[in-house]
Structure formats: structure tokens, C-alpha cells
Design an enzyme around this catalytic site. Structure first.
Site, PDB file in Angstrom:
ATOM      1  CB  CYS A  20      55.617  73.665 -99.961  1.00  0.00           C
ATOM      2  SG  CYS A  20      54.249  74.411 -99.060  1.00  0.00           S
ATOM      3  CB  CYS A  53      53.219  78.344 -97.599  1.00  0.00           C
ATOM      4  SG  CYS A  53      52.879  76.820 -96.707  1.00  0.00           S
ATOM      5  CB  SER A  54      58.011  78.283 -98.263  1.00  0.00           C
ATOM      6  OG  SER A  54      57.690  78.935 -97.051  1.00  0.00           O
ATOM      7  CB  CYS A  55      55.901  72.967 -96.015  1.00  0.00           C
ATOM      8  SG  CYS A  55      54.376  73.730 -95.449  1.00  0.00           S
TER       9      CYS A  55
END
Lengths: 96, 100, 196
Positions: C102, C105-107
């Protein structure tokens, strides 16, 4: 919002740089790819981020790009791909 | 940051500590995913992380960014006020001790 | 909460966490009990969930088909709820390898893998996985032959991705449980393959 594209369609990501909260990565803007699948219709993050309703909802697609076209110096298999989720309002049909 | 120059991947694994887990839980509860009222969207969380100044973004840890962003969102939405937060932080600092 | 003492005196951000939480509790928006329950719920989600799904797909062709067609629905059949988001399962084959990142962000498929590892959220992984996936994989100890095509998946919006690795050879007589035990978190992100 109606889905304008279907799997296999050639599309180009809009090459624009406005402000706000945007889910289209910089690295993919202006590049051409092919619709891999239609993912459904979702609230528009650009609106949701500003405490608004996210309406009208936007069709979301997975778009497939050839790595060697995205990165001119790409090292790897020429068929390597990158797939990115992109909302319809960030896509243009390759044929207008 | 996709495609920007960066170094080798560092294989850090870190077990989340309690306050980080609570920030995470707060986010879930305020998003309404757990059934309560929705008081924030994931998009607001992201927006308020993205608007951190670049040097602050780099200095802060992941959940430091999250707690800042959630708090900012709660202020923007009028759930809490800056005044309430300021008072509360002073009070808790005095009560429990703070490095600030 | 009883563990409050463990990090006193508070840093600026810890002070913010305690203050925000107490304000929200005073205002009746959340309760300490809800928070504690949510923390526990999240703590109990581990990559074993994802491994169960993978092993099931390895032994059950019907399930595998469903999983690839509609990951969310297939998981629901196993009693695994995936609230609000859609799960896309991508399958490794002898000619194609999948890698998930991702960049924005940090999906992460938290409902199947739990909380993401530190490196997944790091600038280095997020910047480079899209541009030089082969170099990144080799840092993870996975050397991919040039003939194998790589598909990188950038989770930029509402989908979450799980890699369905290839079933290791010589496991025909293995039980589903034993197979599941060979599937690590990293295999399902695509930075590793199952080794037996």
C-alpha cells in the site's frame, strides 16, 4: 454514477495535481493501462475526507499497467505489471 | 511515496504496546465499524496524516501519527475542543507525570 | 486501565492518547469496556486465519474458485467477517507471482492477517515494492526467476489483497491443518513462499 468502463478497456489516468485527499498515487498519473476489473461503487474519498457525504459514489476499478511503461528504467520481466485501484473520475478513455 | 528512492527494507517486527493498541481500537470504534455512531471516516484519518509537515511525519512513529490524526479529526468535527484537550493534557500530566 | 503505569511518565503523544480517551469516555462516546473489548478482539486476529483460508483453497477446488471470484463471500462462508471492505484474492502460479503493498498508507487485510508488520508500513518497502519488486523480494530471500511474471498490487482504495500461494509439492497426503501450518503471514503478502 454509472460505470463507464469494462474489463479490457484501455484507459489513461488523468495527469493533474490538485490539492486535497487523493487516492490516485502520483507515480501512476498520466499513465495508460487496461481495466482489469470493476470493483464496485464506493464513496468518493476526496469528499469523505472533508466531512461530506462522499456522494455521488464513484465506480472503482483495478487498472493494470505494464511496469516497463511506468518506470523507464524498469529491470525485470517485460510482462511484469502493477495493478492499482483507481476511481472512475480519475480515468479517461484512451479513445476519448 | 510509491517509486521514490529509498533504502533496503528493514525487517523490524514489533509487538504493539498497549497504548498503540488502544489508539487502534479508538479508531475502529469512532469509525462506527463496531456498530456505534460514525464520528470519523478512514479518509479523514488519512487526510490528517497527510497534512502533517514532512519532518514531523518522518520523526513520528506510526501510532503517534494516528493519535494526532484522530485527535485532530475530533477537533475538526467538534466532538472535542482545543480548550478541552489542552486542559485535559495539563491535568493528566500533573496527575500521572509527563515528559512534556 | 491497569497497564497505564507501564509507560509513565507519558511522552507527548501518550499524553494525547490518555487525554483524548478520557474526554471521549466523559462525553459518553466510548466506554473503557468497549475499548478493552476491541483491543482484545484485534489482538485475537492472527495470520492463522488467513492460513486457514489458504489451506481450505488448496484442498477444496470449489472453495478455491469461489475465493478467487469473490474473496469476501468465500470468507464469510468460513465464518470470517470482512466488514465494509472487499477482499481480492490473487493466485500465484508457476508463471506468475503476486506481491501486495500500500503505497499511500498501510492498507492490509487485517481481518485475515491481524495488524501489519512494521516493515510493511515502512517508507522503504512502500516506495520500492512498486518500482523494483524483484530487488525487494530478494532482500526477503526470495529470488524469482526472470521468466516468472510479477504482479504488484497497490491497495489504494477499498480493496484488500491476499496472496494465495502455491501448494508445496509432496503434500498430497497432508491434512488441512498441517497445510495451514505451512502458510506464513509473509506468504500471504507475497514476500515469501511456503517452505516445508
Amino acid at each position: 454514477m454509472e460505470a463507464r468502463f469494462k474489463p479490457g478497456d484501455a484507459v489513461r489516468v488523468r495527469n493533474i495535481y490538485p490539492l486535497g485527499h487523493i487516492r490516485t498515487p502520483f507515480y501512476i498519473r498520466g499513465h495508460s493501462g487496461v481495466i482489469e476489473r470493476f470493483c464496485g461503487t464506493f464513496g468518493n474519498p476526496e469528499e469523505l475526507a472533508q466531512q461530506r457525504s462522499g456522494e455521488p459514489k464513484q465506480p472503482l476499478y483495478r487498472v493494470r499497467f505494464l511496469q516497463k511503461k511506468v518506470w523507464p528504467d524498469y529491470q525485470g520481466n517485460p510482462d511484469d505489471v502493477i495493478e492499482v485501484e483507481i476511481f472512475q473520475h480519475w480515468l479517461e478513455g484512451e479513445n476519448g | 511515496m510509491g517509486g521514490l528512492p529509498a533504502g533496503k527494507v528493514e525487517f523490524t517486527e514489533h509487538d504493539y504496546v498497549d497504548w498503540e493498541r488502544r489508539v487502534d481500537a479508538l479508531r475502529l470504534l469512532l469509525s462506527g465499524i463496531k456498530g456505534g455512531r460514525q464520528l470519523m471516516t478512514v479518509d479523514e484519518l488519512r487526510k490528517n496524516i497527510e497534512t502533517l509537515p514532512p519532518d514531523a511525519y518522518e520523526r513520528m512513529s506510526y501510532y503517534e501519527r494516528w493519535v494526532t490524526s484522530i485527535t485532530q479529526t475530533m477537533i475538526q468535527r467538534g466532538v472535542i475542543t482545543t480548550e478541552e484537550l489542552g486542559k485535559k493534557m495539563a491535568e493528566i500530566g500533573k496527575r500521572d507525570g509527563s515528559k512534556v | 486501565m491497569k497497564d497505564q503505569g507501564s509507560y509513565q511518565p507519558y511522552s507527548y503523544f501518550q499524553l494525547m492518547e490518555v487525554s483524548l480517551r478520557e474526554l471521549l469516555v466523559e462525553k459518553g462516546i466510548v466506554t473503557e469496556a468497549q475499548l478493552a473489548a476491541t483491543v482484545e478482539e484485534v489482538r485475537n486476529i492472527t495470520p492463522e486465519r488467513g492460513a486457514r483460508v489458504v489451506a481450505k483453497a488448496w484442498v477444496n477446488t470449489e472453495f478455491r474458485k469461489k475465493l478467487l471470484q469473490d474473496g469476501t463471500r468465500a470468507c464469510e462462508e468460513l465464518g470470517l467477517e470482512i466488514p465494509a471492505l472487499k477482499l481480492v484474492v490473487v493466485e500465484n502460479t508457476p508463471t506468475e507471482h503476486n506481491l501486495v503493498v500500500c503505497t499511500l498508507c498501510s492498507c492490509y487485510p487485517r481481518m485475515l492477517l491481524g495488524m501489519p508488520p512494521e516493515w510493511y508500513k515502512s517508507r522503504n518497502y512502500r516506495s520500492r515494492a512498486v518500482r523494483e519488486p524483484r530487488a525487494v523480494l530478494s532482500e526477503f530471500g526470495l529470488e524469482l526467476a526472470q521468466e516468472i511474471k510479477i504482479r504488484v498490487h497497490d491497495s489504494t482504495a477499498d480493496m484488500r489483497y491476499l496472496v494465495l500461494p502455491m501448494r508445496p509439492a509432496d503434500t498430497e497426503d497432508w491434512s488441512e491443518e498441517r497445510l495451514a501450518a505451512s502458510v506464513t503471514r509473509d506468504c500471504m503478502i507475497g514476500v515469501a513462499v511456503p517452505r516445508i
